[in-house]
Design a protein around this motif. Structure first.
Motif, short mmCIF file in Angstrom:
data_model
loop_
_atom_site.label_atom_id
_atom_site.label_comp_id
_atom_site.label_asym_id
_atom_site.label_seq_id
_atom_site.Cartn_x
_atom_site.Cartn_y
_atom_site.Cartn_z
N PRO A 309 0.81 -1.24 0.00
CA PRO A 309 0.00 0.00 0.00
C PRO A 309 0.83 1.27 0.00
CG PRO A 309 -0.89 -1.59 1.55
CD PRO A 309 0.41 -2.13 1.10
N TYR A 310 2.01 1.25 0.59
CA TYR A 310 2.88 2.43 0.57
C TYR A 310 3.30 2.77 -0.86
CZ TYR A 310 3.36 2.14 5.66
OH TYR A 310 3.12 2.12 7.02
N PHE A 311 3.61 1.75 -1.65
CA PHE A 311 4.11 1.98 -3.01
C PHE A 311 3.00 2.40 -3.96
CE2 PHE A 311 7.46 -1.37 -1.82
CZ PHE A 311 8.28 -0.39 -1.29
N ILE A 312 1.79 1.92 -3.71
CA ILE A 312 0.69 2.26 -4.61
C ILE A 312 0.38 3.74 -4.57
CG2 ILE A 312 -1.79 1.90 -5.00
CD1 ILE A 312 -1.43 -0.97 -4.15
N THR A 313 0.56 4.36 -3.40
CA THR A 313 0.27 5.79 -3.24
C THR A 313 1.52 6.65 -3.32
OG1 THR A 313 0.42 5.51 -0.84
CG2 THR A 313 -1.76 5.31 -1.84
N CYS A 314 2.65 6.07 -3.66
CA CYS A 314 3.91 6.82 -3.73
C CYS A 314 4.30 7.01 -5.19
CB CYS A 314 5.01 6.06 -2.97
SG CYS A 314 6.63 6.87 -3.06
N LYS A 315 4.44 8.27 -5.60
CA LYS A 315 4.78 8.57 -6.98
C LYS A 315 6.19 8.08 -7.33
CE LYS A 315 5.16 12.41 -10.24
NZ LYS A 315 5.05 13.89 -10.42
N GLU A 316 7.13 8.29 -6.41
CA GLU A 316 8.50 7.87 -6.67
C GLU A 316 8.62 6.35 -6.82
OE1 GLU A 316 11.03 9.39 -3.67
OE2 GLU A 316 10.57 11.50 -4.08
N ALA A 317 7.89 5.62 -5.99
CA ALA A 317 7.94 4.16 -6.07
C ALA A 317 7.32 3.66 -7.37
CB ALA A 317 7.22 3.54 -4.88
N MET A 318 6.26 4.31 -7.83
CA MET A 318 5.64 3.91 -9.08
C MET A 318 6.54 4.21 -10.27
SD MET A 318 2.88 2.47 -8.13
CE MET A 318 2.00 2.30 -9.68
N GLU A 319 7.24 5.35 -10.23
CA GLU A 319 8.17 5.67 -11.31
C GLU A 319 9.36 4.72 -11.32
OE1 GLU A 319 9.24 9.71 -10.71
OE2 GLU A 319 7.36 10.52 -11.56
N ALA A 320 9.81 4.30 -10.15
CA ALA A 320 10.91 3.34 -10.07
C ALA A 320 10.47 1.90 -10.33
CB ALA A 320 11.56 3.43 -8.68
N ARG A 321 9.15 1.69 -10.42
CA ARG A 321 8.57 0.36 -10.69
C ARG A 321 9.07 -0.69 -9.70
NH1 ARG A 321 8.30 -0.25 -17.28
NH2 ARG A 321 7.15 1.69 -17.66
N LEU A 322 9.00 -0.33 -8.43
CA LEU A 322 9.47 -1.25 -7.39
C LEU A 322 8.59 -2.48 -7.26
CD1 LEU A 322 10.54 1.23 -4.55
CD2 LEU A 322 11.99 0.01 -6.16
N LEU A 323 7.32 -2.35 -7.68
CA LEU A 323 6.41 -3.48 -7.53
C LEU A 323 6.55 -4.50 -8.66
CD1 LEU A 323 3.13 -1.75 -6.29
CD2 LEU A 323 4.71 -3.16 -4.99
N LEU A 324 7.38 -4.20 -9.67
CA LEU A 324 7.61 -5.16 -10.74
C LEU A 324 8.77 -6.06 -10.35
CD1 LEU A 324 7.19 -2.96 -13.95
CD2 LEU A 324 5.55 -4.56 -12.92
N GLN A 325 8.46 -7.29 -10.02
CA GLN A 325 9.47 -8.23 -9.54
C GLN A 325 9.49 -9.48 -10.44
OE1 GLN A 325 11.55 -7.64 -6.82
NE2 GLN A 325 10.64 -5.59 -6.88
N ASP A 326 10.57 -10.25 -10.31
CA ASP A 326 10.67 -11.49 -11.06
C ASP A 326 9.57 -12.48 -10.64
OD1 ASP A 326 12.87 -10.53 -12.39
OD2 ASP A 326 14.30 -11.40 -10.96
N ARG A 327 9.26 -12.50 -9.36
CA ARG A 327 8.16 -13.33 -8.86
C ARG A 327 6.99 -12.39 -8.55
NH1 ARG A 327 11.06 -18.21 -7.17
NH2 ARG A 327 13.26 -17.68 -6.93
N GLN A 328 6.25 -12.04 -9.59
CA GLN A 328 5.21 -11.03 -9.45
C GLN A 328 4.12 -11.47 -8.49
OE1 GLN A 328 5.60 -8.06 -10.79
NE2 GLN A 328 3.74 -7.32 -9.81
N HIS A 329 3.90 -12.78 -8.37
CA HIS A 329 2.83 -13.24 -7.47
C HIS A 329 3.18 -12.98 -6.00
CE1 HIS A 329 5.68 -16.52 -8.18
NE2 HIS A 329 5.35 -17.03 -7.01
N PHE A 330 4.44 -12.70 -5.70
CA PHE A 330 4.80 -12.41 -4.32
C PHE A 330 4.28 -11.05 -3.86
CE2 PHE A 330 8.61 -15.35 -3.23
CZ PHE A 330 7.82 -16.44 -3.56
#
Length: 417
Positions: A309-330
């Motif tokens: 939830p922190y990353f969904i509302t954070c502009k910097e995290a969305m631009e850095a695409r931190l939620l895109l991982q090799d194991r996306q289901h995690f």
């Protein structure tokens, strides 16, 4: 072209057939350009000079006159091949002359294969039983045909590979394929057989291969019956090559990663499914987490979900695409697992990967981003100490109001209530 194709007989000292210089000179002076006589493109075997033995010597068998570029067009080669075939039929059977002609025919065909346009006869893409076959252009790689179980000679044979399941076969075997593409099964019904080797007996298969329906027997007559440890069914030697694979049912029930023999079809299916998160491990075998130490570190998945939830509302995290991982289901849930996840947990790689991801996420929230830091909590019981976050190891979260407390104080508070 005829004199370019002729070769000198050993010991003769001159070609067997030429045009005289005088005649060429006369033709060139009186009639303009020389008109060469209309003769056959191929003279399979010249006449024997006087004194020569009736049969050709061994050294001359491979002297086929193909070291030079006699044929520059596929049309010429095809005509020469047809003439060579006719010569072979007319020569005495098993004679040395016929053997020479056969060797010459083989080399002519090899030469034609080198000159032939790959798009001339065979299409580059063939679609069959949901397979999407692509014509291979590599000629030096030695492969085995999955249909007839024989070697594919890339230099002289056309072969195809399915881009979905990597099924390989000769061009001549394409129309004999009866098994649909495994990738279509993965797309339509992505699930595992979770019963350990569910054997029903060879008699239930009418003593025939489960795939090609060829007759098989446990005694090896007419063909050896080989059991697939994944499906429990029996296959012939053409459909079962004793490939080894990790069996999902043995992993989730016994934490057993020893590879076992499977059929070709099962091997491809398991290879395509290995990274798909389709296992609800806590539903299939909840006791596994109590007995397997390697699964203890997977609790970090829950912390990663609390950081999301922190990353969904954070502009910097969305631009850095931190939620895109090799194991996306995690970062989507903490229930689904793939066989690759369990393999990596068994070897220790999964724990290291989760720790790196957890550290990266926590660093952004606690240190790098002021917006995420401002979303921290203060303990409602002591109102002292550092800013708390729900994913910290020393905190507890109230299930009713989602407030964050120091774990020890929260446990004491629960006891007093």
């Amino acid at each position: 072209m005829l004199w370019n194709m002729m070769r000198s007989w050993p010991g003769s000292g001159r070609p067997t057939s030429t045009l005289s210089t005088r005649r060429l000179g006369q033709g060139s002076m009186s009639r303009g350009p020389v008109r060469r006589p209309q003769k056959s493109l191929l003279k399979a075997l010249p006449e024997l000079p006087p004194g020569e033995p009736e049969f050709c010597c061994t050294e001359r068998v491979m002297d086929l006159g193909l070291s030079e570029d006699h044929f520059s067009r596929p049309v010429q080669l095809r005509q020469a091949i047809e003439e060579c075939k006719q010569v072979i039929l007319e020569l005495p059977e098993h004679s040395e002359k016929q053997k020479d002609a056969v060797v010459r025919l083989i080399h002519l065909r090899l030469k034609l294969q080198e000159l032939k346009d790959p798009n001339e006869d065979e299409p580059n893409i063939r679609v069959l039983l949901e397979h999407r076959f692509y014509k291979e252009k590599s000629k030096s790689v030695k492969q085995t045909c999955d249909k007839c179980n024989t070697i594919i000679w890339g230099l002289i044979q056309t072969w195809y590979t399915c881009t979905g399941c990597y099924y390989r076969c000769h061009s001549k075997c394409l129309n004999l394929i009866s098994k649909p593409c495994v990738r279509s099964k993965v797309s339509h019904q992505a699930e595992y057989e979770l019963n350990i080797c569910p054997e029903t007996g060879l008699d239930s298969q009418d003593y025939r291969c489960a795939e090609c329906r060829a007759p098989i027997s446990l005694r090896g007559v007419p063909s050896e019956a080989r059991q697939c440890d994944y499906t429990g069914q029996y296959y012939c030697s053409h459909c079962h090559w004793n490939d080894l694979a990790v069996i999902p049912a043995r992993v989730v029930h016994n934490w057993d990663f020893e590879p076992r023999k499977v059929s070709r079809c099962s091997m491809r299916y398991l290879a395509l499914m290995v990274s798909r998160p389709v296992l609800r491990l806590r539903e299939i075998n909840p006791l596994l987490f109590n007995y397997v130490e390697e699964l203890v570190e997977i609790r970090l998945r829950q912390d990663i979900l609390l950081m999301k939830p922190y990353f969904i509302t954070c502009k910097e995290a969305m631009e850095a695409r931190l939620l895109l991982q090799d194991r996306q289901h995690f970062v989507e849930n903490d229930e689904m697992y793939s066989i690759q996840d369990l393999l990596d947990a068994h070897t220790g790689r999964l724990g290291c990967s989760l720790t790196e991801t957890h550290t990266l996420f926590a660093k952004h929230i606690k240190l790098d981003c002021e917006r995420c830091q401002a979303k921290g909590f203060v303990c409602e019981l002591c109102r002292e100490g550092d800013v708390l976050f729900p994913f910290d190891s020393h905190t507890s979260v109230c299930t009713e109001c989602s407030a964050v407390f120091h774990r020890l104080l929260f446990q004491l508070h629960q006891l007093l209530i």
